[in-house]
Design an enzyme around this catalytic site. Structure first.
Site, PDB file in Angstrom:
ATOM      1  N   THR A   1      93.009 -13.520  69.741  1.00 53.93           N
ATOM      2  CA  THR A   1      92.133 -13.409  68.574  1.00 53.93           C
ATOM      3  C   THR A   1      92.510 -14.456  67.534  1.00 53.93           C
ATOM      4  O   THR A   1      93.656 -14.901  67.469  1.00 53.93           O
ATOM      5  CB  THR A   1      92.197 -12.003  67.954  1.00 53.93           C
ATOM      6  OG1 THR A   1      91.274 -11.916  66.867  1.00 53.93           O
ATOM      7  CG2 THR A   1      93.591 -11.675  67.446  1.00 53.93           C
ATOM      8  N   ARG A   2      91.526 -14.844  66.732  1.00 49.23           N
ATOM      9  CA  ARG A   2      91.761 -15.698  65.569  1.00 49.23           C
ATOM     10  C   ARG A   2      91.200 -15.020  64.325  1.00 49.23           C
ATOM     11  O   ARG A   2      91.086 -15.654  63.282  1.00 49.23           O
ATOM     12  CB  ARG A   2      91.126 -17.083  65.771  1.00 49.23           C
ATOM     13  CG  ARG A   2      89.646 -17.049  66.025  1.00 49.23           C
ATOM     14  CD  ARG A   2      89.049 -18.448  66.235  1.00 49.23           C
ATOM     15  NE  ARG A   2      87.634 -18.379  66.527  1.00 49.23           N
ATOM     16  CZ  ARG A   2      86.671 -18.227  65.628  1.00 49.23           C
ATOM     17  NH1 ARG A   2      86.984 -18.132  64.338  1.00 49.23           N
ATOM     18  NH2 ARG A   2      85.409 -18.177  65.989  1.00 49.23           N
ATOM     19  N   ASN A   3      90.851 -13.743  64.455  1.00 48.99           N
ATOM     20  CA  ASN A   3      90.264 -12.972  63.360  1.00 48.99           C
ATOM     21  C   ASN A   3      91.100 -11.723  63.101  1.00 48.99           C
ATOM     22  O   ASN A   3      91.890 -11.306  63.949  1.00 48.99           O
ATOM     23  CB  ASN A   3      88.831 -12.559  63.710  1.00 48.99           C
ATOM     24  CG  ASN A   3      87.905 -13.754  63.848  1.00 48.99           C
ATOM     25  OD1 ASN A   3      87.839 -14.590  62.965  1.00 48.99           O
ATOM     26  ND2 ASN A   3      87.199 -13.836  64.966  1.00 48.99           N
TER      27      ASN A   3
ATOM     28  N   ARG B   1      82.912 -11.847  74.733  1.00 48.78           N
ATOM     29  CA  ARG B   1      81.594 -12.487  74.681  1.00 48.78           C
ATOM     30  C   ARG B   1      81.701 -13.759  73.847  1.00 48.78           C
ATOM     31  O   ARG B   1      82.262 -13.754  72.767  1.00 48.78           O
ATOM     32  CB  ARG B   1      80.587 -11.521  74.050  1.00 48.78           C
ATOM     33  CG  ARG B   1      79.159 -12.017  74.013  1.00 48.78           C
ATOM     34  CD  ARG B   1      78.268 -11.009  73.303  1.00 48.78           C
ATOM     35  NE  ARG B   1      76.867 -11.413  73.310  1.00 48.78           N
ATOM     36  CZ  ARG B   1      76.338 -12.311  72.473  1.00 48.78           C
ATOM     37  NH1 ARG B   1      77.105 -12.892  71.573  1.00 48.78           N
ATOM     38  NH2 ARG B   1      75.060 -12.625  72.547  1.00 48.78           N
ATOM     39  N   ASP B   2      81.195 -14.868  74.373  1.00 46.58           N
ATOM     40  CA  ASP B   2      81.275 -16.177  73.716  1.00 46.58           C
ATOM     41  C   ASP B   2      82.718 -16.486  73.313  1.00 46.58           C
ATOM     42  O   ASP B   2      82.997 -16.934  72.201  1.00 46.58           O
ATOM     43  CB  ASP B   2      80.352 -16.236  72.496  1.00 46.58           C
ATOM     44  CG  ASP B   2      80.160 -17.664  71.973  1.00 46.58           C
ATOM     45  OD1 ASP B   2      80.254 -18.590  72.788  1.00 46.58           O
ATOM     46  OD2 ASP B   2      79.929 -17.840  70.765  1.00 46.58           O
TER      47      ASP B   2
ATOM     48  N   VAL C   1      82.100  -2.314  71.794  1.00 39.92           N
ATOM     49  CA  VAL C   1      82.136  -0.888  71.496  1.00 39.92           C
ATOM     50  C   VAL C   1      81.406  -0.625  70.188  1.00 39.92           C
ATOM     51  O   VAL C   1      81.273  -1.508  69.340  1.00 39.92           O
ATOM     52  CB  VAL C   1      83.590  -0.364  71.420  1.00 39.92           C
ATOM     53  CG1 VAL C   1      84.278  -0.484  72.758  1.00 39.92           C
ATOM     54  CG2 VAL C   1      84.382  -1.100  70.342  1.00 39.92           C
TER      55      VAL C   1
END
Length: 574
Positions: free
Chosen positions: A198-200, A292-293, A333
């Site tokens: 993750t980058r978020n 996704r993406d 989700v």
């Protein structure tokens, strides 16, 4: 037992070369040096610690061409991303770099010698081929822009010998090397590890999907966020790491660990997903969540995605056997308020009420101070995000006025400064074109390159002030679109807000009202490179506001700017 590294052997060059440290350090002082950029430092660190195994250096032309064309190294090992060391024409012209020679790789931050590279070859890359085959060819792609605008003309390939680790001063205990993470997994008795990239910031949905993935595979979770270079505009890694640390106790005891990855992302979608899987395999993970993406850069100026939503998942699945890491497809989700639970969207019966908050809505809530419900994120995470995202009315901004000389820019800037000072709430800084030229850019001329450098300096100062909460008013001529776009990027990447105001006063009016006679001198040829006379002014294509002193008063223009700022929430409405 952790997953075997990619290629069979973990290329931990730091451990391999440690016995020769003193010898290499002495040699490094006698060699020519390449001072590495931030991205090159990120790449070197992961080469040295084995994160990029089986690489032992920066790619030579044979490996580079093979990776671009065949998604594998020349020896046949799967590898999807070119890892190259770019140098300028000036470095090549210096004549100190030749095949077979050795060169020191040095850290720009502290001038430490990090490694010695034995040059295999020096080659000019086919950037068009790299852009097309690796990133898809869309020239708006950030990696392609970087390739054409930032990457130098030549690549230097060769194996390296490691001397020193990079110095880090933040979250040192969480910066596991692949070898350290493997030892940690072994100590914990973990045999199956699901890695989450993750980058978020992570919220309740991310916790649910990672727990579901781990339970289904009787595995544990490695939260492995990128803290190197990510997408411009992303939340800074200091805030994100604090948020990850706050989230960790919400996992079942002993289920998850947090480790940081100093990767320079390319936002390369399918190719990047394969690369990420290889990196996680080298860190000992047995499973890898691909979303996704995955690693996509968003949308281009036409609102189109650079990649299909499932291209990354398909790419990793295609090479699943060679990768040797199981792909876990990211399940979207959604929250069910009636039962206070999250479920994959494809498992929710028709007619059941669901709730979601998009990334855009979350940013708006953080900006405005609107409540963020506990079903979406945990209070301790929200608290950290709010601390780093103060309400809009306390944030800084830059008003960047552009137009011809004598268009009224400076008069507007001075009047706006007075108005904002009267408004109160933040400090106000004025960067008039002539003042900046005298104080910051006195050695610069008026060539296109020097003009661009001048705007870069203004943007740097504006970005730093804006990030600190100040209002900045800049009023250079700034005749070139490229320079204005770079200024916007610099301020926004520093965490500030940027508004481009085009003072579109016609050239004829500017000349007619020029009491200093500067236009007349330019017309007589006494001044060269004068905007509007013998140098062009490129009309802004994306101005936030367009005004004209020949048709409006300065007072009315300032009022328009104030209304724009008020609409955007920069004044306290309470």
């Amino acid at each position: 037992m952790a997953n075997p590294p990619h290629g069979g052997v973990l290329k931990d060059l730091l451990a391999r070369d440690a016995p020769r440290h003193d010898e290499l350090e002495i040699e490094a002082e006698q060699l020519p040096a390449i001072v590495l950029t931030e991205r090159q430092l990120c790449d070197l660190e992961l080469i040295m610690n084995g994160g990029f195994s089986p690489l032992e250096g920066f790619m030579n032309q044979k490996d580079y061409d093979s990776v671009c064309e065949n998604v594998r190294l020349a020896d046949g090992n799967l590898f999807s991303m070119p890892i190259t060391l770019d140098v300028s024409q000036a470095v090549i012209d210096d004549g100190k770099l030749k095949p077979g020679s050795r060169v020191t790789l040095r850290d720009f931050r502290d001038d430490r010698n990090l490694a010695i590279l034995t040059i295999d070859d020096i080659y000019r890359p086919d950037k068009a081929k790299e852009a097309k085959l690796v990133f898809g060819g869309d020239e708006e792609h950030p990696a392609i822009k970087y390739l054409y605008n930032k990457v130098q003309e030549f690549y230097v390939g060769g194996k390296i010998e490691a001397i020193n680790k990079l110095n880090h001063y933040d979250y040192v205990a969480l910066r596991y090397t692949p070898a350290e993470l493997r030892v940690h997994f072994d100590k914990l008795g973990w045999n199956r590890v699901v890695a989450f990239q993750t980058r978020n910031p992570m919220h309740r949905a991310h916790r649910e999907l990672t727990v579901r993935a781990a339970r289904a595979r009787q595995a544990n979770v490695l939260i492995h966020p990128v803290v190197g270079l990510t997408k411009p505009g992303d939340i800074d890694h200091f805030t994100r790491v604090r948020a990850y640390q706050a989230l960790l106790p919400r996992y079942p005891n002993g289920m998850a660990v947090l480790g940081l990855l100093g990767l320079a992302m390319r936002m390369g979608g399918p190719r990047e997903a394969i690369w990420h899987a290889i990196i996680r395999k080298n860190h000992g993970a047995t499973h890898f969540i691909v979303g996704r993406d995955h690693a996509g850069p968003g949308k281009n100026s036409k609102g189109q995605e650079f990649y299909g939503p499932y291209d990354a998942q398909h790419a990793v699945e295609k090479y699943r056997e060679e990768l040797g890491i199981e792909v876990v497809e990211f399940q979207q989700v959604t929250y069910l308020p009636d039962t206070d639970e999250y479920k994959p969207k494809d498992e929710v019966p028709a007619g059941v009420k669901t709730l979601d908050i998009s990334g855009t809505e979350l940013r708006n809530r953080l900006r405005t101070g609107a409540p963020i419900p506990e079903w979406f994120s945990y209070p301790e995470v929200v608290k950290i995000l709010r601390e780093s995202s103060p309400p809009r009315h306390t944030q800084g901004f830059t008003i960047f006025l552009t137009g011809y000389m004598n268009s009224g820019k400076d008069a507007i800037a001075r009047a706006l400064q007075v108005t904002l000072n009267q408004q109160g709430g933040r400090s106000v800084s004025l960067l008039l074109g002539d003042t900046v030229r005298h104080e910051l850019s006195s050695e610069l001329g008026f060539s296109r390159e020097d003009r661009h450098t001048n705007i870069q300096r203004i943007a740097f100062v504006a970005g730093e002030l804006t990030r600190a909460g100040a209002a900045v008013i800049a009023s250079p001529i700034a005749p070139y679109e490229e320079s204005r776009n770079a200024a916007r990027d610099a301020v926004t990447q520093a965490g500030g807000n940027f508004f481009l105001v085009h003072v579109a006063t016609p050239l004829e009016y500017c000349e007619k009202t020029d009491k200093r006679g500067i236009y007349a001198k330019a017309r007589r040829g006494e001044i060269k490179g004068f905007t509007g006379v013998d140098d062009p002014y490129e009309t802004p294509s994306k101005a936030d506001l367009t005004v004209d002193v020949s048709k409006q008063t300065v007072r009315s223009i300032v009022h328009e700017i104030i209304l724009m700022l008020e609409t955007e929430g920069f004044f306290d409405r309470s």
